[in-house]
Scaffold this motif. Sequence first.
Motif, PDB file in Angstrom:
ATOM      1  N   HIS A 141       0.839  -1.194   0.000  1.00 53.65           N
ATOM      2  CA  HIS A 141       0.000   0.000   0.000  1.00 53.65           C
ATOM      3  C   HIS A 141       0.879   1.251   0.000  1.00 53.65           C
ATOM      4  O   HIS A 141       0.961   2.002   0.975  1.00 53.65           O
ATOM      5  N   MET A 142       1.553   1.417  -1.104  1.00 50.34           N
ATOM      6  CA  MET A 142       2.457   2.565  -1.277  1.00 50.34           C
ATOM      7  C   MET A 142       2.521   2.872  -2.769  1.00 50.34           C
ATOM      8  O   MET A 142       2.722   1.981  -3.592  1.00 50.34           O
ATOM      9  N   SER A 143       2.324   4.131  -3.113  1.00 52.13           N
ATOM     10  CA  SER A 143       2.302   4.508  -4.525  1.00 52.13           C
ATOM     11  C   SER A 143       3.683   4.356  -5.161  1.00 52.13           C
ATOM     12  O   SER A 143       4.702   4.750  -4.581  1.00 52.13           O
ATOM     13  N   ALA A 144       3.700   3.788  -6.355  1.00 50.93           N
ATOM     14  CA  ALA A 144       4.956   3.657  -7.088  1.00 50.93           C
ATOM     15  C   ALA A 144       5.498   5.012  -7.524  1.00 50.93           C
ATOM     16  O   ALA A 144       6.663   5.104  -7.937  1.00 50.93           O
ATOM     17  N   MET A 145       4.697   6.057  -7.412  1.00 52.58           N
ATOM     18  CA  MET A 145       5.189   7.398  -7.727  1.00 52.58           C
ATOM     19  C   MET A 145       6.289   7.838  -6.764  1.00 52.58           C
ATOM     20  O   MET A 145       7.015   8.789  -7.039  1.00 52.58           O
ATOM     21  N   LYS A 146       6.434   7.133  -5.632  1.00 54.23           N
ATOM     22  CA  LYS A 146       7.539   7.420  -4.716  1.00 54.23           C
ATOM     23  C   LYS A 146       8.890   7.128  -5.348  1.00 54.23           C
ATOM     24  O   LYS A 146       9.931   7.587  -4.858  1.00 54.23           O
ATOM     25  N   LEU A 147       8.889   6.346  -6.439  1.00 55.36           N
ATOM     26  CA  LEU A 147      10.139   6.039  -7.141  1.00 55.36           C
ATOM     27  C   LEU A 147      10.556   7.159  -8.088  1.00 55.36           C
ATOM     28  O   LEU A 147      11.683   7.154  -8.592  1.00 55.36           O
ATOM     29  N   VAL A 148       9.653   8.105  -8.327  1.00 51.78           N
ATOM     30  CA  VAL A 148       9.922   9.150  -9.318  1.00 51.78           C
ATOM     31  C   VAL A 148      11.135  10.002  -8.951  1.00 51.78           C
ATOM     32  O   VAL A 148      11.963  10.300  -9.826  1.00 51.78           O
ATOM     33  N   PRO A 149      11.314  10.452  -7.694  1.00 50.42           N
ATOM     34  CA  PRO A 149      12.490  11.300  -7.401  1.00 50.42           C
ATOM     35  C   PRO A 149      13.824  10.665  -7.768  1.00 50.42           C
ATOM     36  O   PRO A 149      14.694  11.335  -8.330  1.00 50.42           O
ATOM     37  N   GLN A 150      13.995   9.369  -7.474  1.00 50.59           N
ATOM     38  CA  GLN A 150      15.285   8.743  -7.810  1.00 50.59           C
ATOM     39  C   GLN A 150      15.471   8.664  -9.320  1.00 50.59           C
ATOM     40  O   GLN A 150      16.589   8.843  -9.830  1.00 50.59           O
ATOM     41  N   HIS A 151      14.387   8.432 -10.064  1.00 43.58           N
ATOM     42  CA  HIS A 151      14.484   8.416 -11.524  1.00 43.58           C
ATOM     43  C   HIS A 151      14.822   9.806 -12.065  1.00 43.58           C
ATOM     44  O   HIS A 151      15.645   9.939 -12.988  1.00 43.58           O
ATOM     45  N   CYS A 152      14.201  10.838 -11.494  1.00 39.61           N
ATOM     46  CA  CYS A 152      14.472  12.196 -11.965  1.00 39.61           C
ATOM     47  C   CYS A 152      15.920  12.602 -11.688  1.00 39.61           C
ATOM     48  O   CYS A 152      16.576  13.219 -12.539  1.00 39.61           O
ATOM     49  N   LEU A 153      16.421  12.248 -10.516  1.00 39.53           N
ATOM     50  CA  LEU A 153      17.817  12.559 -10.203  1.00 39.53           C
ATOM     51  C   LEU A 153      18.770  11.811 -11.125  1.00 39.53           C
ATOM     52  O   LEU A 153      19.780  12.366 -11.584  1.00 39.53           O
ATOM     53  N   THR A 154      18.446  10.549 -11.423  1.00 42.00           N
ATOM     54  CA  THR A 154      19.288   9.780 -12.351  1.00 42.00           C
ATOM     55  C   THR A 154      19.267  10.408 -13.741  1.00 42.00           C
ATOM     56  O   THR A 154      20.310  10.503 -14.403  1.00 42.00           O
ATOM     57  N   GLY A 155      18.083  10.837 -14.204  1.00 40.09           N
ATOM     58  CA  GLY A 155      17.988  11.475 -15.516  1.00 40.09           C
ATOM     59  C   GLY A 155      18.781  12.760 -15.593  1.00 40.09           C
ATOM     60  O   GLY A 155      19.455  13.034 -16.600  1.00 40.09           O
ATOM     61  N   LEU A 156      18.717  13.578 -14.527  1.00 40.47           N
ATOM     62  CA  LEU A 156      19.494  14.818 -14.507  1.00 40.47           C
ATOM     63  C   LEU A 156      20.988  14.519 -14.489  1.00 40.47           C
ATOM     64  O   LEU A 156      21.779  15.201 -15.157  1.00 40.47           O
ATOM     65  N   ALA A 157      21.374  13.487 -13.732  1.00 34.18           N
ATOM     66  CA  ALA A 157      22.786  13.090 -13.697  1.00 34.18           C
ATOM     67  C   ALA A 157      23.257  12.639 -15.075  1.00 34.18           C
ATOM     68  O   ALA A 157      24.364  12.978 -15.510  1.00 34.18           O
ATOM     69  N   GLU A 158      22.419  11.892 -15.794  1.00 36.01           N
ATOM     70  CA  GLU A 158      22.778  11.469 -17.147  1.00 36.01           C
ATOM     71  C   GLU A 158      22.904  12.670 -18.076  1.00 36.01           C
ATOM     72  O   GLU A 158      23.822  12.741 -18.905  1.00 36.01           O
ATOM     73  N   GLY A 159      21.966  13.622 -17.950  1.00 39.22           N
ATOM     74  CA  GLY A 159      22.025  14.804 -18.805  1.00 39.22           C
ATOM     75  C   GLY A 159      23.293  15.610 -18.607  1.00 39.22           C
ATOM     76  O   GLY A 159      23.818  16.208 -19.549  1.00 39.22           O
ATOM     77  N   LEU A 160      23.791  15.642 -17.382  1.00 37.09           N
ATOM     78  CA  LEU A 160      25.019  16.377 -17.112  1.00 37.09           C
ATOM     79  C   LEU A 160      26.262  15.561 -17.449  1.00 37.09           C
ATOM     80  O   LEU A 160      27.147  16.023 -18.176  1.00 37.09           O
ATOM     81  N   ASN A 161      26.336  14.330 -16.936  1.00 38.17           N
ATOM     82  CA  ASN A 161      27.566  13.562 -17.054  1.00 38.17           C
ATOM     83  C   ASN A 161      27.716  12.891 -18.414  1.00 38.17           C
ATOM     84  O   ASN A 161      28.762  13.024 -19.070  1.00 38.17           O
TER      85      ASN A 161
END
Length: 580
Positions: free
Chosen positions: A448-468
Motif C-alpha cells: 500500500h504505497m504509490s509507485a510514484m515514490k520512485l519518481v524522485p530517484q528516476h528524476c535525479l538519475t535522468g538529470l545526472a545522465e544529462g550532465l555527465n
Amino acid sequence: MEVSAMEEALPKATARRKGGLRTIPFIISNEIFEKVATFGLTANMILYLTERYLMSSAVATVVLYFWNAISNFLPIFGAVLADSRLGRFRVIALGSCVSLFGMCLLCLTAILPVYKKTPECAAGSGCVVRPWQLPLLFTSFALMSLGSGGIRPCTLAFGADQLDKRDNSAKNVRTLQTFFNWYYTVLGLSIVFAATVIVYIQQARGWVVGFAVPVVLMLTALTLFLLGSPFYVKAAANRSVTIGFVQVLVASYKNRHEPLPPETADSSSFYNKAGCKPRTPTNKLRYLNRACVLRNPGKEVSPDGAACDPWRLCTVQQVEDTKAVICVLPIWSTGIMPGVIVGQQMFPTLQAKTMERTVGKMEIPAASFGVFAILTLTVWVAVYDRVLVRPLSRLTGHVRGLSLRQRMGAGLVLFAVAMAVAAHTESVRRAAAIAQELRDPVHPDPVHMSAMKLVPQHCLTGLAEGLNLIGQIEFYYSEFPKTMSSIGVSLLALGLGFGAVLGSAIVGVIHAGTGWLPSNLNRGHYDYYYLVLAVLCAANVVYFVVCGWAYGEEGQNRVVAADAAAGEDDQEEEHKAVII
C-alpha cells in the motif's frame, strides 16, 4: 600552423555542397525509430525473462547486465572499423541490418513455445524449457548487440560530420553543442515513447505483438537512413588512424634506450611530415617523444620525406595525437560507475511491480517508470541549451556555459545522491510491506504505497545522465583527433560496458555473500544494495576531481581545422587538422 598527418581523410571544401541541415532529418529519423525499437525491447526485458522463462530476479538481472555490457563493448570495435576501414555510413547501414535480424529472432522466441509439453507443466509446475529456446534467445541478444556496435558509435559522429566546419571557432563549438543537446532531446522523447507506448503494447497485447512492432520500426529506420544517402557527407576511412596510434607506442618502446634531446631542442631534432610547419612535441608524457626523435635523418627519412621505418620513427603529430588519447583515459575511467547505475534499472522495475501503480483509472506498467529519468534528461537539455547557456557564459567565460568537466562532475555527484534517495525509498517500501505482513508469501499482494515514490530517484538519475553522459560525449568528441571521432564517441559506450560488468559483479557478490537480493523483494534488503552504490559513487567523485586536476586545461589537445596546408600553392580550402 601544422597540418595533421592523421587528418588527410577529411572531406575537402568542395564536398561541403553535401551535408548541412537537410541531412539531419534522415539521420535523426533513423535514430528515433532505432531507439524506439531497441529501448522498446530492453525496457520490459526483465519481465520477459522472469515471467516467460521463469528466471529468478538475480539471474535475469545478471543476464541483462551481461547483454548490456556486450552491447556497450562492441561499439569500440564498430568505431575502429568505421574510422579505419569502411567509413561511418557503411557501418551504420550494416549494423542496422544485423540488429533488424536479431529483433526478428527475438520475436520468433515469443511466437514459438517455450516449454516442453509434460503433465507436470500442464499442472503449472516443473516446466522444462525447450533446449533450443535459450540458444535462440541469446543469439537474438548477440545479434542486436552486434548491430548496436555499428550504430551507437557512428550515428552521432556521422551527424556531426554534416555540420562540423572543422575549426575551433566559438560559432562552430556552439553549433556542435546545440546539435549534441537537441540530438539527445529528440532521443529522449523517442525513448519516452518506447517506455510508454511500446511497453503498454507488450503488456496489453502480448509479447508477440509487442516484439513485432519494434521489428517494423527498425525496418523503417533503415529505410529512412538509406534514402538520405545521396545527400550525406561521407568522410573516407583513414587506415592510418589506429595504426598510427600503435606505431607511436611501438616506436617509443623500441627507442626506449635512446636518449631524449634537451627540452630546449628545436624542431630540427624531431621528425615532421614533409610540407608541414616544423614543430616540437610537448613535454607531457615525454617518454613518447622518443618515437619522433631524429637521430640520423639521412638513413631514417627517405628522399620523399617519408619515414623509412614508420614502426621506429613517427611524426610529431602522431605522437601528439596519441598523447591526446592517453590523457583522456583517466577521466574516461570515471564513467564506469555511471554505467553501473544506468545498467541497474531492472531493480526499480521489480520494485514498481510490487507497488500500487494505478493513477486514476489507468495502471502504469512497471517498466514505464524509467520514463521519468528520460523526461528529466530531455527537459534539462532543452532548458540548458535555450535558457541557461548564455547567462552562464557571461558568468564563467565558457562558450558552453559550464565547462565540460564541471558538467561531468556535477552529474557524478547527482548519481550518488540518486542512489541515496533510492536506498531511502526502498527502506520505506520494505517497512510498509513488513507492516502489511507481505514478507513471507511467494506472490505477495502490492504494497500500500504509490509507485510514484520512485519518481524522485528516476528524476535525479535522468538529470545526472544529462550532465555527465552528454558531457562525456562532448568531451571525447572535442578532445580527440577528428579522424577518430567515432572512436571518441564510442568511449562512452565502452565505459558503460565496463560499468555493466562491474554492476554484474557487484550483484553477484552481494547475492552470493548476503541475503539482500532474493526474488521476493520484501524478504531482502535492496536498500543496502543501493547504499553500497551510493558509497561507490561518492568515492568516484573524489577520483574524478583528482583526474580532472591531473588533466589540466580543456582544449590543450584539441585538433582543429586549418584553412590550407603549409606549402600548397592552390587556393582551395583544405579541411585538415592542426594542433593549437
